[in-house]
Design a protein around this motif. Structure first.
Motif, PDB file in Angstrom:
ATOM      1  N   UNK A  22       0.826  -0.950   0.167  1.00  0.00           N
ATOM      2  CA  UNK A  22       0.243   0.076   0.004  1.00  0.00           C
ATOM      3  C   UNK A  22       1.169   1.239  -0.135  1.00  0.00           C
ATOM      4  N   UNK A  23       0.406   2.436  -0.756  1.00  0.00           N
ATOM      5  CA  UNK A  23       1.212   3.143  -0.447  1.00  0.00           C
ATOM      6  C   UNK A  23       1.481   4.317   0.520  1.00  0.00           C
ATOM      7  N   UNK A  24       0.524   3.827   1.168  1.00  0.00           N
ATOM      8  CA  UNK A  24       0.858   4.725   2.258  1.00  0.00           C
ATOM      9  C   UNK A  24       1.505   4.221   3.539  1.00  0.00           C
ATOM     10  N   UNK A  25       1.634   2.715   3.478  1.00  0.00           N
ATOM     11  CA  UNK A  25       2.841   2.152   3.916  1.00  0.00           C
ATOM     12  C   UNK A  25       4.186   2.781   3.607  1.00  0.00           C
ATOM     13  N   UNK A  26       3.878   3.136   2.469  1.00  0.00           N
ATOM     14  CA  UNK A  26       5.913   3.395   2.406  1.00  0.00           C
ATOM     15  C   UNK A  26       5.988   4.352   2.077  1.00  0.00           C
ATOM     16  N   UNK A  27       5.247   4.999   2.500  1.00  0.00           N
ATOM     17  CA  UNK A  27       5.270   6.709   2.508  1.00  0.00           C
ATOM     18  C   UNK A  27       5.270   7.039   4.720  1.00  0.00           C
ATOM     19  N   UNK A  28       4.635   6.219   5.565  1.00  0.00           N
ATOM     20  CA  UNK A  28       4.640   6.188   6.657  1.00  0.00           C
ATOM     21  C   UNK A  28       6.289   5.287   7.336  1.00  0.00           C
ATOM     22  N   UNK A  29       6.768   4.642   5.870  1.00  0.00           N
ATOM     23  CA  UNK A  29       8.353   3.998   6.461  1.00  0.00           C
ATOM     24  C   UNK A  29       9.066   5.312   5.888  1.00  0.00           C
ATOM     25  N   UNK A  30       9.205   5.604   5.077  1.00  0.00           N
ATOM     26  CA  UNK A  30      10.242   6.557   4.832  1.00  0.00           C
ATOM     27  C   UNK A  30       9.922   8.094   5.647  1.00  0.00           C
ATOM     28  N   UNK A  31       8.731   8.033   5.907  1.00  0.00           N
ATOM     29  CA  UNK A  31       8.907   9.089   7.321  1.00  0.00           C
ATOM     30  C   UNK A  31       9.405   8.608   8.222  1.00  0.00           C
ATOM     31  N   UNK A  32       9.426   7.461   9.240  1.00  0.00           N
ATOM     32  CA  UNK A  32       9.559   6.591   9.925  1.00  0.00           C
ATOM     33  C   UNK A  32      11.423   7.263   9.632  1.00  0.00           C
TER      34      UNK A  32
END
Length: 680
Positions: A22-32
């Motif tokens: 899912x795209x939101x998982x990629x964005x969340x991982x990138x932010x972390x």
């Protein structure tokens, strides 16, 4: 080792599952990761007392790793889509091969105009046309005149359902073909095409026509049968004959014919039986029997007689006599025709069943072999649904009920049938409603297609293996070209360069010696020529411009290098950006241009070559047009010298694309290649 179709499908499924994030998982991982990186580097810089420039270096490192991550993800995504497109292309090739090799005549046509797009080999052979002539026909051109007029009178154009059924077609030489037309619209992606298959049933029509003719003869014989009546007193020799009896018995003066004279006209073997029948009629008041009469020339004729004892004061025997010779001959012929028809049906390779109220009351030998396992085992009175697989019984029962009500048509369908010994097999079943008096019968035509399905699966698997092998050979060829080009450039080129430097040093040391300079100049020129040849070969095998400057620069270099030397004019038009094309697709496009240009330089004798390269988000399209001598494309593809054209087809097919070559002798050649983009 070449993987089979199951391995390829498993690997494709695994790659798709790996990319399904899912795209939101990629964005969340990138932010972390970004937050952790900022806090961690701040602590390290503060703890070690590093200078302010360390913060800039920190940002640069983070940006670099971000770019690498994006590149890795997009590369994985592109590989997964490319593998999916390869499998789709292979499946299409397999179905195209099955279409061409199907034993029944089949063709594709446009539903809007009824123009035939393509016919298989059996259709071309059955109707007597060539492949080119068949592709220029309309569907209605194959129908008989009365059929065509009826279809043209409908709201144009005729629908696939209106074309189906038992029809009469006409071949190119005027032969009439009685065919069963099965027509199906291809509704995939709103396709405007439909598929039509015509099975020849002329033999069945001929048998049914002969049977109908015999029935008409039988009815005519009954209508024109000669008959008369007579009357006599019991025990009397005098008989009162009607005038028609003269024609029935074949005598001139029937009124003078006594009872004893009548018995003399009969066959000797039948005289006692007729006399006994008349005596019995006197006792039982009614009797019907048959006997033979001998004509003047000794010919035999069959008579049917019904005797009735009339009551009253004076009882009398009254008889009706009818000549049934023609009727018995017609009955005999009808019985013979029936036996021949039954033998023909029993000898058919496909199973034939007759159902009454869902139960089998007739089965030919093929049906008994398919369902009972033995052509001698009977199937009578057994429900047909007992032989249908359990998960399909409800649907088949509803279909048979709808057929008897006249709602459903007799279109072929696939059923999983189970033999009496429990062995399942796949069959194509065609159901036809046959009105029979007050009770309708259902005729089933059963064809075992399990072997054909297995053959189709084997062909598809073999085709997939061949496609994989072809792709692997192309990849190995590119690797070998790259290695040979590197060896030529790095090893041979460096040795020649060193030799040239040594020659130049030797020339400088021997400056002033004119004889030495005269002898050394050819050596230097030869080394320069060898270096140029090595460089040309290296760039031909694997042009460095393709990796450094991109596809457009590599194509321009190749055109300039190979065409200008031969005096051929060329023009290259590029629409869109070619810098974003993946390396594998760029290599394939360059090889297509390279092979086409080499063919032009060697064979076409063209004055001008024009190349159009269009690149957008959906596909890369190449068009190569020359004004050369042209060639016969089918002959070239079938000849032994067509490796270049075959390689072009294989390269395009490996990317799920399409290659079209149009050429006529003396009219030039046009090559169009479509390579879908990875994200298409």
């Amino acid at each position: 080792m070449i993987p089979n179709a199951a391995d390829v499908a498993a690997s494709l499924h695994a790659s798709r599952r790996a990319l399904r994030v899912a795209p939101w998982k990629i964005v969340l991982a990138y932010a972390l990761v970004a937050v952790v990186w900022i806090f961690a580097t701040n602590l390290i810089i503060t703890a070690l007392g590093l200078p302010e420039s360390s913060y800039t270096l920190r940002i640069a490192v983070f940006v670099l790793f971000t770019a690498l991550g994006i590149w890795w993800y997009t590369r994985r995504l592109a590989d997964g889509v490319m593998r999916s497109q390869k499998l789709v292309g292979r499946a299409e090739n397999s179905y195209r091969m099955l279409f061409d090799r199907h034993p029944a005549p089949m063709w594709l046509f446009d539903k809007r105009t009824l123009s035939i797009v393509r016919g298989n080999r059996q259709a071309v052979a059955a109707y007597g046309y060539s492949t080119e002539e068949f592709a220029q026909l309309e569907v209605l051109d194959l129908y008989a005149a009365h059929e065509r007029e009826r279809l043209e009178a409908l709201a144009p154009p005729a629908t696939p359902q209106q074309l189906a059924g038992l029809r009469q077609h006409v071949a190119r030489d005027g032969r009439e073909l009685n065919v069963e037309v099965l027509c199906s619209a291809l509704d995939v992606d709103e396709s405007p095409f439909a598929l039509l298959m015509a099975q020849d049933v002329s033999a069945h029509f001929q048998t049914e026509t002969q049977l109908a003719g015999n029935l008409r003869k039988l009815e005519l014989a009954r209508r024109v049968a000669r008959m008369g009546h007579w009357q006599r007193l019991p025990g009397s020799e005098q008989v009162d004959w009607s005038p028609e009896m003269a024609d029935v018995l074949g005598v001139a003066n029937v009124r003078a014919l006594s009872w004893t004279a009548f018995l003399d006209c009969l066959h000797p073997d039948d005289r006692p039986a007729v006399a006994a029948a008349h005596e019995q009629a006197e006792r039982h008041a009614s009797l019907a029997h048959e006997f033979r009469v001998l004509g003047a020339g000794g010919e035999q004729r069959w008579m049917f007689e019904r005797i009735q004892l009339l009551g009253g004061r004076q009882r009398a025997l009254f008889g009706v006599l009818m000549d049934v010779t023609e009727l018995k001959a017609a009955d005999s012929n009808l019985a013979d025709e029936k036996r021949r028809y039954e033998r023909m049906v029993d000898g058919l390779p496909d199973g034939v069943l007759m159902l009454r109220q869902g139960r089998i009351h007739y089965a030919n030998a093929a049906a008994r072999r398919l369902l009972a396992g033995d052509p001698l085992q009977p199937l009578n009175a057994q429900p047909f649904l007992d032989f249908v697989a359990e998960h399909q019984r409800a649907r088949e029962a509803a279909r048979l009920e709808a057929l008897q009500r006249g709602v459903a048509g007799g279109q072929p369908q696939r059923l999983l049938l189970v033999c009496r010994d429990g062995r399942p097999f796949e069959a194509e079943v065609t159901e036809t409603l046959l009105p029979a008096g007050g009770d309708a019968e259902v005729q089933l035509l059963i064809r075992d297609v399990s072997q054909a399905e297995q053959l189709r699966r084997d062909l598809e698997e073999a085709n997939q293996r061949l496609q994989h092998l072809s792709q692997r050979l192309i990849e190995v060829q590119e690797i070998e070209r790259r290695e040979v080009a590197r060896d030529l450039h790095d090893d041979v080129g460096q040795h020649l360069t060193g030799l040239k430097l040594h020659l130049q040093r030797l020339i400088r040391r021997q400056a002033g010696d004119s004889e030495f300079e005269r002898l050394s100049q050819p050596l230097v020129a030869g080394v320069d020529a060898a270096l140029a040849k090595v460089r040309s070969l290296s760039l031909s095998l694997h042009p460095l411009q393709l990796e450094t400057l991109g596809l457009e620069a590599a194509v321009r270099w190749h055109l300039q290098h190979f065409l200008e030397a031969s005096g051929t004019n060329w023009a290259l038009e590029v629409r869109g950006s070619t810098t974003e094309i993946p390396p594998g697709r760029a290599v394939a496009a360059f090889r297509l241009v390279q092979e086409a240009v080499n063919n032009v330089a060697r064979h076409a004798r063209a004055r001008t070559v024009r190349i159009l390269m269009v690149c957008d988000e959906h596909e890369l399209r190449l068009e190569i047009l020359d004004d050369g001598c042209g060639f016969d494309v089918p002959d070239a593809l079938q000849g032994a010298q067509s490796l270049g054209l075959t390689s072009m087809h294989e390269r395009v097919a490996s990317f799920g694309g399409d290659l079209r070559i149009s050429s006529l002798p003396g009219m030039g050649t046009r090559i169009t290649a479509l390579l879908p983009a990875p994200n298409d």
